[in-house]
Design an enzyme around this catalytic site. Structure first.
Site, PDB file in Angstrom:
ATOM      1  N   GLY A   1       0.814  -1.202   0.000  1.00 15.43           N
ATOM      2  CA  GLY A   1       0.000   0.000   0.000  1.00 15.43           C
ATOM      3  C   GLY A   1       0.851   1.257   0.000  1.00 15.43           C
ATOM      4  N   SER A   2       0.384   2.264   0.694  1.00 16.11           N
ATOM      5  CA  SER A   2       1.015   3.580   0.626  1.00 16.11           C
ATOM      6  C   SER A   2       2.394   3.645   1.272  1.00 16.11           C
ATOM      7  CB  SER A   2       0.100   4.629   1.253  1.00 16.11           C
ATOM      8  OG  SER A   2      -1.062   4.794   0.465  1.00 16.11           O
TER       9      SER A   2
END
Length: 490
Positions: free
Chosen positions: A219-220
């Protein structure tokens, strides 16, 4: 000699020669395979005839031994077994050995060739053979903070923590876990416990070392790597210049608009602001602008695409080649098929905290003989230099902004500079399953040194989807691990 006697003599000579050949075949050619044959109980009996050496953390043994009835005199015991299982693995009279117990079995049993001289002296003096010790780099307080934090969440997850300047692994926790003591013997209770640990019987798969062997979409948290690629390739020169980031942004060669998580100030945002609020559009476009080759090259410099041996094998993290531009964009925000182990993301964070130098991770500091003499010592080793010191410091300032006033405020520690990045990684068909919550971070002391970098991932299938975030679930665990390491340095 008459003919019949001569024939008998020749026949007897051939029999003796055959026996000699057979004896030498068994003793020299087949010796190793017979020794390792699972049906050779004498080897197993000898293996458990004396206590194993210990695995050591902070100068104290986290393993032990107990006497048993029957052919096998000793079996292994573990202190806080579930907490340490991702480090020790297990050694079982019935089911073999894994991880450090398997890799350093020769030292622990006393059978390592480097102990030959000592074992020979012991045979002469009549002293019983003893096993040596495996001294780890682990920090007991950090490991406890990691395991307790995961356990309190109640779902699945993992933590990896590294000392950036050396590569020493300080914590390696996985949950759910298991007690290696429960399968150390060969009785009915051990068989029942073993059956309950098997994946087909236990959907939680407690023997899976999630810190090393499970790969998750990062993810981020992957955006820090994308930011590093932007700086290293000269796409942007500082944290505070405007990026070329339209909003909305349609991914190249598609009609698909890449969305942000909410109404964020991402239009032409600076790298600092984009990381602070976690703009998909900014970092997706950076990945597409740089292209597959440059993004893959940066990922490889941080350790992606290769297995790591610490010395326990860690699965290779994934960043693909030959992707379409839109796929590169998604991969650059930690989605598509990008996947990483918690160890890998701790390595990324460690390199940034160490001013751009990635040290090879390891968790065995030294191997000791039974008399505590050092047999082998691990020296820190530089693995790569993914980014310059100047760019690493730019990225540090960005990550510190995330913790000061962005999505990672729950990792703040009084009097300590903390840098971090949250991540909420989608997964499942059409992102239908609960996302993974990530947090990566480092703590920096007043002299600028960083004693610890941490990666935490939480997978909680029972949580409310809206409650899942790296800042909410994972950051507090990372904070406690960092605090434990900082306290141990006082």
């Amino acid at each position: 000699m008459n003919k019949p006697l001569r024939r008998i003599a020749i026949f007897c000579g051939l029999l003796v020669l055959t026996l000699l050949i057979r004896d030498n075949w068994l003793q020299y050619v087949k010796a190793d395979s017979l020794k390792d044959d699972e049906n050779n109980r004498r080897v197993a009996i000898e293996r458990y005839a004396s206590p194993r050496g210990d695995i050591i953390v902070d100068g104290k043994a986290i393993t032990g031994h107990a006497t048993t009835d029957g052919d096998f005199k000793y079996k292994r015991t573990y202190k806080d077994g579930p907490m340490w299982a991702p480090v020790t693995g297990y050694v079982s009279q019935a089911y073999g050995a894994t991880q450090l117990e398997a890799i350093d079995d020769g030292i622990l049993t006393g059978n390592d060739d480097r102990l030959f001289f000592r074992n020979t002296l012991d045979m002469i003096t009549g002293k019983k053979k003893e096993g040596g010790n495996v001294v780890t780099t682990l920090n007991a307080a950090a490991q406890k903070a990691a395991y307790d934090g995961l356990k309190a969440q109640g779902g699945k997850g993992a933590v990896a923590a590294i000392e950036p300047s050396t590569g020493k692994i300080l914590a390696l926790a996985s949950f759910p876990s298991y007690d290696p003591s429960s399968i150390a013997g060969s009785g009915d209770s051990d068989a029942k416990a073993w059956k309950g640990l098997l994946r087909e019987n236990n959907k939680n798969d407690p023997t899976l070392n999630r810190a090393l062997r499970e790969v998750y979409p990062p993810g981020s948290t992957f955006k820090v790597l994308t930011a590093a690629a932007a700086l290293e390739n000269g796409l942007y020169d500082s944290a505070d210049e405007k990026t070329d980031s339209p909003l909305p942004w349609t991914m190249p060669e598609t009609s698909t608009v890449l969305k942000n998580e909410g109404d964020l100030p991402c239009k032409n945002a600076t790298l600092r602001e984009a990381l602070r609020v976690s703009c998909n559009t900014v970092f997706g476009k950076i990945g597409a602008d740089l292209g597959n080759d440059k993004m893959l090259d940066m990922a490889k410099k941080f350790g992606f695409t290769e297995e790591q041996f610490v010395p326990v094998r860690s699965a290779a993290s994934v960043f693909s080649d030959d992707m379409e531009p839109s796929q590169v964009a998604l991969s650059s925000i930690g989605q598509f098929n990008t996947a990483a182990t918690p160890l890998q993301m701790a390595m990324v964070t460690s390199a940034i905290a160490n001013n751009g130098t990635l040290m090879k991770p390891y968790m065995v500091d030294e191997l000791q003989a039974p008399n505590l003499d050092t047999i082998e010592k691990t020296d820190p080793e530089e693995m790569s230099k993914p980014l310059s010191a100047d760019n690493a410091q730019i990225l540090q300032s960005m990550m510190e902004t995330v913790v000061k006033e962005g999505t990672g405020t729950r990792a703040q520690i009084n009097g300590v500079t903390v840098g971090g990045k949250t991540g909420t990684a989608q997964h499942g068909v059409d992102n239908s399953e609960n996302p993974y919550a990530w947090f990566i971070s480092y703590a920096k002391q007043s002299d600028g040194s960083s004693p610890v970098a941490v990666a935490v991932v939480i997978e909680d299938e029972n949580a409310n989807r809206g409650d899942i975030s790296g800042g909410g679930l994972a950051a507090p665990i990372a904070k406690n691990v960092m605090q434990a390491v900082l306290d141990s340095k006082k």
